[in-house]
Scaffold this motif. Structure first.
Motif, PDB file in Angstrom:
ATOM      1  N   PHE A  98       0.893  -1.063  -0.338  1.00 30.39           N
ATOM      2  CA  PHE A  98      -0.104  -0.269  -0.397  1.00 30.39           C
ATOM      3  C   PHE A  98       0.718   1.715   0.329  1.00 30.39           C
ATOM      4  O   PHE A  98       0.212   2.436  -0.055  1.00 30.39           O
ATOM      5  CB  PHE A  98      -1.068  -0.017   1.257  1.00 30.39           C
ATOM      6  N   SER A  99       2.137   1.461   0.426  1.00 30.83           N
ATOM      7  CA  SER A  99       3.200   2.216   0.484  1.00 30.83           C
ATOM      8  C   SER A  99       3.545   2.384  -1.097  1.00 30.83           C
ATOM      9  O   SER A  99       3.696   3.642  -1.633  1.00 30.83           O
ATOM     10  CB  SER A  99       4.252   2.128   1.695  1.00 30.83           C
ATOM     11  N   ALA A 100       3.243   1.808  -1.884  1.00 33.27           N
ATOM     12  CA  ALA A 100       3.801   1.376  -3.281  1.00 33.27           C
ATOM     13  C   ALA A 100       2.632   1.917  -3.832  1.00 33.27           C
ATOM     14  O   ALA A 100       2.900   3.226  -4.801  1.00 33.27           O
ATOM     15  CB  ALA A 100       4.376   0.205  -3.687  1.00 33.27           C
ATOM     16  N   ALA A 101       1.616   1.392  -3.631  1.00 32.24           N
ATOM     17  CA  ALA A 101      -0.025   2.145  -4.905  1.00 32.24           C
ATOM     18  C   ALA A 101       0.684   3.899  -4.293  1.00 32.24           C
ATOM     19  O   ALA A 101      -0.152   4.151  -5.008  1.00 32.24           O
ATOM     20  CB  ALA A 101      -0.465   1.221  -3.999  1.00 32.24           C
ATOM     21  N   SER A 102       0.693   4.445  -2.453  1.00 29.92           N
ATOM     22  CA  SER A 102       0.543   5.771  -2.251  1.00 29.92           C
ATOM     23  C   SER A 102       1.999   6.480  -3.308  1.00 29.92           C
ATOM     24  O   SER A 102       1.553   7.265  -3.598  1.00 29.92           O
ATOM     25  CB  SER A 102       0.403   6.093  -1.405  1.00 29.92           C
ATOM     26  N   LEU A 103       2.830   5.249  -2.908  1.00 29.58           N
ATOM     27  CA  LEU A 103       3.822   6.266  -3.958  1.00 29.58           C
ATOM     28  C   LEU A 103       3.744   6.793  -5.128  1.00 29.58           C
ATOM     29  O   LEU A 103       3.367   7.978  -5.538  1.00 29.58           O
ATOM     30  CB  LEU A 103       4.987   5.989  -3.578  1.00 29.58           C
ATOM     31  N   ILE A 104       3.059   5.688  -5.976  1.00 26.85           N
ATOM     32  CA  ILE A 104       3.105   5.961  -7.240  1.00 26.85           C
ATOM     33  C   ILE A 104       1.568   7.070  -7.314  1.00 26.85           C
ATOM     34  O   ILE A 104       1.662   7.388  -8.446  1.00 26.85           O
ATOM     35  CB  ILE A 104       2.187   4.731  -7.642  1.00 26.85           C
ATOM     36  N   ALA A 105       0.165   7.222  -6.326  1.00 31.08           N
ATOM     37  CA  ALA A 105      -0.764   7.696  -6.341  1.00 31.08           C
ATOM     38  C   ALA A 105      -0.164   8.972  -6.325  1.00 31.08           C
ATOM     39  O   ALA A 105      -0.506   9.541  -7.186  1.00 31.08           O
ATOM     40  CB  ALA A 105      -1.066   7.726  -5.635  1.00 31.08           C
ATOM     41  N   ALA A 106       0.873   9.219  -5.752  1.00 26.78           N
ATOM     42  CA  ALA A 106       1.725  10.354  -5.702  1.00 26.78           C
ATOM     43  C   ALA A 106       2.442  11.435  -6.706  1.00 26.78           C
ATOM     44  O   ALA A 106       2.252  12.458  -6.983  1.00 26.78           O
ATOM     45  CB  ALA A 106       2.551  11.083  -4.218  1.00 26.78           C
ATOM     46  N   ALA A 107       3.469   9.995  -7.169  1.00 24.18           N
ATOM     47  CA  ALA A 107       4.151  10.357  -8.573  1.00 24.18           C
ATOM     48  C   ALA A 107       2.810  10.960  -9.755  1.00 24.18           C
ATOM     49  O   ALA A 107       2.701  11.888 -10.831  1.00 24.18           O
ATOM     50  CB  ALA A 107       4.614   9.674  -9.075  1.00 24.18           C
ATOM     51  N   VAL A 108       1.530   9.938  -9.508  1.00 28.75           N
ATOM     52  CA  VAL A 108       1.039  10.088 -10.738  1.00 28.75           C
ATOM     53  C   VAL A 108       0.429  11.663 -10.237  1.00 28.75           C
ATOM     54  O   VAL A 108       0.068  12.483 -12.074  1.00 28.75           O
ATOM     55  CB  VAL A 108      -0.387   9.590 -11.066  1.00 28.75           C
ATOM     56  N   ILE A 109      -0.062  12.475  -9.741  1.00 30.54           N
ATOM     57  CA  ILE A 109      -1.168  13.679  -9.073  1.00 30.54           C
ATOM     58  C   ILE A 109       0.131  14.436  -9.517  1.00 30.54           C
ATOM     59  O   ILE A 109      -0.003  15.524 -10.184  1.00 30.54           O
ATOM     60  CB  ILE A 109      -1.790  13.148  -7.801  1.00 30.54           C
ATOM     61  N   ALA A 110       1.339  14.141  -9.130  1.00 30.32           N
ATOM     62  CA  ALA A 110       2.315  15.665  -9.612  1.00 30.32           C
ATOM     63  C   ALA A 110       2.347  15.899 -10.925  1.00 30.32           C
ATOM     64  O   ALA A 110       2.763  17.191 -11.139  1.00 30.32           O
ATOM     65  CB  ALA A 110       3.601  15.313  -8.318  1.00 30.32           C
ATOM     66  N   LEU A 111       2.455  15.045 -11.952  1.00 28.59           N
ATOM     67  CA  LEU A 111       2.669  14.460 -13.160  1.00 28.59           C
ATOM     68  C   LEU A 111       1.903  15.218 -13.191  1.00 28.59           C
ATOM     69  O   LEU A 111       1.783  16.022 -14.509  1.00 28.59           O
ATOM     70  CB  LEU A 111       3.689  13.004 -13.354  1.00 28.59           C
ATOM     71  N   THR A 112       0.295  14.932 -13.238  1.00 29.31           N
ATOM     72  CA  THR A 112      -0.359  15.400 -13.621  1.00 29.31           C
ATOM     73  C   THR A 112      -0.677  16.784 -13.038  1.00 29.31           C
ATOM     74  O   THR A 112      -1.369  17.904 -14.468  1.00 29.31           O
ATOM     75  CB  THR A 112      -1.710  14.897 -13.301  1.00 29.31           C
ATOM     76  N   LEU A 113      -0.270  17.245 -12.045  1.00 28.18           N
ATOM     77  CA  LEU A 113      -0.509  18.527 -11.826  1.00 28.18           C
ATOM     78  C   LEU A 113       0.389  19.430 -12.824  1.00 28.18           C
ATOM     79  O   LEU A 113       0.052  20.866 -13.090  1.00 28.18           O
ATOM     80  CB  LEU A 113      -0.389  19.014 -10.205  1.00 28.18           C
ATOM     81  N   LEU A 114       1.465  19.140 -12.981  1.00 28.87           N
ATOM     82  CA  LEU A 114       2.454  19.567 -13.990  1.00 28.87           C
ATOM     83  C   LEU A 114       2.352  19.928 -15.424  1.00 28.87           C
ATOM     84  O   LEU A 114       2.159  20.860 -16.090  1.00 28.87           O
ATOM     85  CB  LEU A 114       3.717  18.812 -13.893  1.00 28.87           C
ATOM     86  N   ALA A 115       1.282  18.821 -16.033  1.00 26.79           N
ATOM     87  CA  ALA A 115       0.774  19.157 -17.433  1.00 26.79           C
ATOM     88  C   ALA A 115      -0.508  19.818 -17.404  1.00 26.79           C
ATOM     89  O   ALA A 115       0.036  20.112 -18.243  1.00 26.79           O
ATOM     90  CB  ALA A 115       0.589  17.311 -17.013  1.00 26.79           C
ATOM     91  N   CYS A 116      -0.861  20.335 -16.184  1.00 25.09           N
ATOM     92  CA  CYS A 116      -2.216  20.718 -16.763  1.00 25.09           C
ATOM     93  C   CYS A 116      -1.204  22.087 -16.778  1.00 25.09           C
ATOM     94  O   CYS A 116      -2.885  23.122 -17.061  1.00 25.09           O
ATOM     95  CB  CYS A 116      -3.149  21.209 -15.079  1.00 25.09           C
ATOM     96  N   ALA A 117      -0.686  22.720 -16.708  1.00 23.89           N
ATOM     97  CA  ALA A 117      -0.211  24.098 -16.791  1.00 23.89           C
ATOM     98  C   ALA A 117      -0.064  24.371 -18.433  1.00 23.89           C
ATOM     99  O   ALA A 117       0.330  24.776 -18.719  1.00 23.89           O
ATOM    100  CB  ALA A 117       1.686  24.065 -15.891  1.00 23.89           C
ATOM    101  N   ARG A 118       0.223  23.273 -18.896  1.00 23.75           N
ATOM    102  CA  ARG A 118       0.914  23.261 -20.718  1.00 23.75           C
ATOM    103  C   ARG A 118      -0.531  22.779 -21.462  1.00 23.75           C
ATOM    104  O   ARG A 118      -0.538  23.177 -22.113  1.00 23.75           O
ATOM    105  CB  ARG A 118       1.564  22.180 -20.493  1.00 23.75           C
ATOM    106  N   ILE A 119      -1.043  21.441 -20.693  1.00 23.78           N
ATOM    107  CA  ILE A 119      -2.268  20.716 -22.005  1.00 23.78           C
ATOM    108  C   ILE A 119      -3.439  20.704 -20.709  1.00 23.78           C
ATOM    109  O   ILE A 119      -3.146  20.630 -19.854  1.00 23.78           O
ATOM    110  CB  ILE A 119      -1.751  19.924 -21.967  1.00 23.78           C
TER     111      ILE A 119
END
Length: 180
Positions: A84-105
């Motif tokens: 579950f820690s790995a799943a939470s780490l993946i979710a945090a990485a996904v959300i961070a990447l998506t928030l970064l992508a929201c600035a451009r697309i």
């Protein structure tokens, strides 16, 4: 605080959250502002999301997620990475990447699925029993490899969610239900 403002020479479309319609009165344009009784009714009215508010709340939630995850992952011996820690780490990485992508697309629609996923994974990481976890106390290169592979899983997750969203939109277009 809603008022009617008289404007002249204003374009036909204004993308502001409070603008809902124009009313024509004897060759003058009048901007009519309707206040929503509840903030949640904007979603039902298919109003555009405020990107700054969405990004601000998303970054705040991501920082809280990361702080919770950091205290759960880091042990004095090494990195305690259970399921579950790995799943939470993946979710945090996904959300961070998506928030970064929201600035451009325009990928704000993905956050509709990702925010509840992040909440679920952080709750499971904190409250689900961990079982037997072998602590990872390897060299920094191995730890970097592990964390980069988790980031790659996050990229695959974003691709899956984007594909599901496009599949849904394609289905709605083919069946003549263009609702967004």
């Amino acid at each position: 605080m809603c008022q009617t403002h008289r404007l002249s020479g204003l374009p036909n479309r204004i993308y502001a959250p409070f603008v809902t319609q124009f009313a024509t009165q004897s060759r003058r344009r009048t901007l009519v502002c309707r206040c929503d009784p509840l903030p949640g009714t904007r979603l039902a009215q298919r109003a555009r999301a405020d990107k700054r508010l969405l990004a601000g709340l998303g970054v705040f939630a991501l920082l809280a997620h990361a702080a919770s995850l950091f205290t759960h992952l880091m042990t004095p011996v090494g990195l305690g990475l259970d399921f579950f820690s790995a799943a939470s780490l993946i979710a945090a990485a996904v959300i961070a990447l998506t928030l970064l992508a929201c600035a451009r697309i325009p990928v704000e629609n993905l956050l509709l699925l990702l925010f509840p996923l992040g909440m679920l994974t952080v709750l499971l990481a904190q409250f689900a029993p961990t079982g037997t976890v072998q602590v990872i106390d390897e060299e920094p290169g191995i730890l970097a490899h592990i964390l980069l592979s988790i980031l790659a899983y996050g990229m695959f997750t974003i691709a899956v969610f984007q594909a599901l969203l496009l599949l849904l939109q394609d289905h709605q277009l083919k069946h003549k239900h263009p609702s967004g």
